[in-house]
Design an enzyme around this catalytic site. Structure first.
Site, PDB file in Angstrom:
ATOM      1  N   SER A 128      50.839  50.264 -18.263  1.00 35.57           N
ATOM      2  CA  SER A 128      51.397  51.060 -19.228  1.00 35.57           C
ATOM      3  C   SER A 128      51.984  52.492 -18.598  1.00 35.57           C
ATOM      4  O   SER A 128      51.653  52.670 -17.532  1.00 35.57           O
ATOM      5  CB  SER A 128      50.285  51.771 -20.270  1.00 35.57           C
ATOM      6  N   LYS A 182      45.344  46.460 -22.865  1.00 38.78           N
ATOM      7  CA  LYS A 182      46.505  47.023 -22.939  1.00 38.78           C
ATOM      8  C   LYS A 182      46.875  47.034 -24.477  1.00 38.78           C
ATOM      9  O   LYS A 182      47.852  48.018 -25.173  1.00 38.78           O
ATOM     10  CB  LYS A 182      47.590  46.377 -21.873  1.00 38.78           C
ATOM     11  N   HIS A 185      45.208  49.392 -26.266  1.00 38.13           N
ATOM     12  CA  HIS A 185      45.893  50.529 -25.934  1.00 38.13           C
ATOM     13  C   HIS A 185      47.095  51.015 -26.871  1.00 38.13           C
ATOM     14  O   HIS A 185      47.380  52.136 -27.284  1.00 38.13           O
ATOM     15  CB  HIS A 185      46.240  50.703 -24.472  1.00 38.13           C
ATOM     16  N   ASN A 186      48.114  49.715 -26.935  1.00 36.48           N
ATOM     17  CA  ASN A 186      49.202  50.183 -27.706  1.00 36.48           C
ATOM     18  C   ASN A 186      48.955  50.195 -29.219  1.00 36.48           C
ATOM     19  O   ASN A 186      49.495  51.401 -29.721  1.00 36.48           O
ATOM     20  CB  ASN A 186      50.010  48.908 -27.634  1.00 36.48           C
ATOM     21  N   GLU A 189      48.169  53.876 -29.481  1.00 33.86           N
ATOM     22  CA  GLU A 189      49.338  54.617 -29.213  1.00 33.86           C
ATOM     23  C   GLU A 189      50.144  54.531 -30.457  1.00 33.86           C
ATOM     24  O   GLU A 189      50.550  55.697 -30.890  1.00 33.86           O
ATOM     25  CB  GLU A 189      50.212  53.754 -28.106  1.00 33.86           C
TER      26      GLU A 189
HETATM   27  C1  6PG Z   1      53.447  51.656 -22.469  1.00 37.59           C
HETATM   28  C2  6PG Z   1      54.152  51.142 -23.748  1.00 37.59           C
HETATM   29  C3  6PG Z   1      55.129  49.968 -23.522  1.00 37.59           C
HETATM   30  C4  6PG Z   1      56.113  50.022 -24.862  1.00 37.59           C
HETATM   31  C5  6PG Z   1      55.552  49.782 -26.310  1.00 37.59           C
HETATM   32  C6  6PG Z   1      56.608  50.015 -27.137  1.00 37.59           C
HETATM   33  O1  6PG Z   1      52.209  51.442 -22.667  1.00 37.59           O
HETATM   34  O2  6PG Z   1      54.053  51.717 -21.565  1.00 37.59           O
HETATM   35  O3  6PG Z   1      53.269  51.006 -24.902  1.00 37.59           O
HETATM   36  O4  6PG Z   1      54.246  48.998 -23.441  1.00 37.59           O
HETATM   37  O5  6PG Z   1      56.927  51.156 -24.875  1.00 37.59           O
HETATM   38  O6  6PG Z   1      55.128  48.439 -26.021  1.00 37.59           O
HETATM   39  O7  6PG Z   1      56.030  49.340 -28.567  1.00 37.59           O
HETATM   40  P1  6PG Z   1      56.808  49.304 -29.765  1.00 37.59           P
HETATM   41  O8  6PG Z   1      58.322  49.133 -29.416  1.00 37.59           O
HETATM   42  O9  6PG Z   1      56.246  48.322 -30.560  1.00 37.59           O
HETATM   43  O10 6PG Z   1      56.826  50.640 -30.277  1.00 37.59           O
END
Ligand code: 6PG
Length: 478
Positions: A128, A182, A185-186, A189
């Site tokens: 990430s 991960k 984590h998302n 996010e």
């Molecule tokens: C990270 C981000 C990366 C990506 C996302 C975007 O941790 O660096 O999460 O993996 O930017 O997957 O996800 P979306 O396009 O679904 O918003």
């Protein structure tokens, strides 16, 4: 010169990870399906370290010291299988295949099992931090066998972000654990981004604060307990003015949020685990609604709002800050709780203190808060839920009055705050002595003889609803 690691898939994330490895002193063999990308990378950044140019996967494999380490950075799904299928016949026992993309953990579990049968290690690694992180130090969440980490860990730790001098990289668990962590984590996010969006909407629509001024508010918030990468970049996004129109950038962007799938996967997996990640789910649904342009257009013409004319209370900005803090905390609590459920289901020894610790820097959800979250899970008396850790129980309690005022105001004004409100509902549901689940149990027993437990007697019971309504002892059928 033999290379210490090979990287195949040189789009921006792969290229940046390769450059990061080379800048840290590793000799990196480069491969891409079309050699032009490899040559472009070498032409632009070839002087950043030691690279070995290869044109085929065979050449890539031949260039590597043993055990070989091959990092794949291609689109999740079929492209990963395609590369793995081509690589496997070229490798030898003990070699390590690393998938650093956003793969689904179930795919990683499948690939790990298949390669293990051939004596190969397959390591799903969560990375990430976006493009910038990949180049300068991402947060890294490796899974796979513990043995593979001996050969891989030192490298990954070296290129990872550092927080208080410690690497934001640690082996999190076997097979798909890295990709699972991960994925969660998302999910966090997504919720984190949505709560910031809700705060923006309230400040704008309820309090009439324009984006430029809000940018200053977010910058100020970034100095306190909300301090985080996402708050920091929100200040930048809100300050940005569109060159073409002179309008705030956020007013010229179509308000339909995209998604590549990791948030959705988090919710799908949470449903399978029975894990109540309501805030994360609402953030995924919020992106869905935002993208339903046609229905939104019709609704604007046809559905009544009956908004109340309420006075925005004094101290509203500070109230919103506190509601944002509390909702954000719930998102982290839900994500971490889900990790606990997954650990049981998949036999992973996920250490929540270590996981929170490696999110402290490099990743998208990095936040000052994560230092305290790490501390909350350290030691023997781990809280059953993050919100029960004394420091957080106290800080969220302090935010509750503001949180209720903000949600009430939003509801009165017709401003949707799905994560603010569902997070508050989660908090209240946890606290509540009696939940209406007892009524649901009664309904289930009446229409389907699904049985229930009593508060005062051990056992499983069924009421003879269609007869004399007497109660019988029953076998639990749910
Ligand atoms: C990270 C981000 C990366 C990506 C996302 C975007 O941790 O660096 O999460 O993996 O930017 O997957 O996800 P979306 O396009 O679904 O918003």
């Amino acid at each position: 010169m033999s290379a210490q690691i090979g990287v195949t898939g040189l789009a921006v994330m792969g290229a940046n990870l390769a450059r990061n490895l080379a800048r840290n002193g590793y000799t990196v063999a480069l491969h891409n399906r079309s050699v032009e990308k490899t040559d472009a990378l070498l032409a632009k950044h070839g002087d950043e370290g030691d690279f070995v140019r290869t044109e085929t996967l065979q050449e890539l494999v031949d260039s590597l010291e043993k055990p070989r380490r091959v990092l794949i950075m291609v689109k999740a799904g079929a492209p990963v299988d395609a590369v793995v299928d081509q690589l496997v016949p070229l490798l030898e026992e003990g070699d390590i295949v690393i998938d650093a993309g956003n793969s689904h953990y179930a795919d990683t579990r499948r690939r790990e099992a298949a390669l293990a049968e051939k004596g190969l290690h397959f390591v799903g690694v969560g990375v990430s931090g976006g493009e910038e992180g990949a180049l300068n130090g991402p947060s890294i969440m490796p899974g796979g066998s513990k043995k593979s980490y001996e050969a891989l860990g030192p490298m990954l730790e070296k290129i990872s972000a550092k927080a208080d001098g410690e690497p934001c990289c640690a082996w999190v668990g076997t097979d798909g654990a890295g990709h699972f962590v991960k994925m969660v984590h998302n999910g966090i996010e997504y919720a984190d981004m949505q709560v910031i969006g809700e705060a923006y909407d309230l400040l704008r629509s309820a309090a009439g604060i324009e984006p430029a001024e809000q940018s200053e508010i977010f910058a100020e918030w970034n100095k306190g307990e909300l301090s985080s990468f996402l708050i920091e970049i929100t200040a930048q996004v809100l300050a940005h003015v569109d060159a073409k129109t002179g309008k705030p950038f956020v007013d010229v962007v179509v308000d339909a949020a995209g998604q590549k799938g990791t948030g959705r996967w988090t919710v799908q997996s949470a449903l399978d685990l029975g894990s109540p990640v309501s805030g994360i789910a609402e953030s995924v649904f919020a992106r869905g609604i935002s993208s339903q342009a046609e229905q939104r257009a019709i609704a604007q013409e046809t559905l009544a709002g009956h908004e109340a004319s309420v006075e925005v209370p004094d101290g509203f900005v500070e109230d919103v800050r506190q509601a944002l803090y509390a909702s954000k905390l719930v998102s982290y609590a839900q994500g971490l709780d889900m990790l606990g459920s997954a650990a049981k289901e998949y036999g992973w020894d996920l250490k929540l203190d270590e996981i929170a610790s490696l999110w402290r820097a490099g990743c998208i959800i990095r936040a000052a808060l994560l230092k305290d979250i790490t501390a909350a899970y350290k030691g023997d008396s781990k809280p059953a839920n993050l919100l029960f850790a004394p420091a957080f129980a106290e800080s969220i309690a302090a935010a509750v009055p503001a949180w209720r005022r903000v949600v009430a105001t939003a509801v009165q004004l017709g401003i949707p705050v799905p994560v603010f409100s569902s997070s508050l509902a989660y908090y209240d549901a946890l606290r509540r002595k009696r939940l209406p689940a007892a009524v649901v149990q009664g309904q289930r027993d009446l229409f389907g003889a699904h049985t229930y437990q009593r508060v005062d007697t051990e056992g499983t019971f069924h009421t003879l609803w269609g007869e004399d309504r007497s109660e019988i002892s029953a076998v639990d059928t749910h």
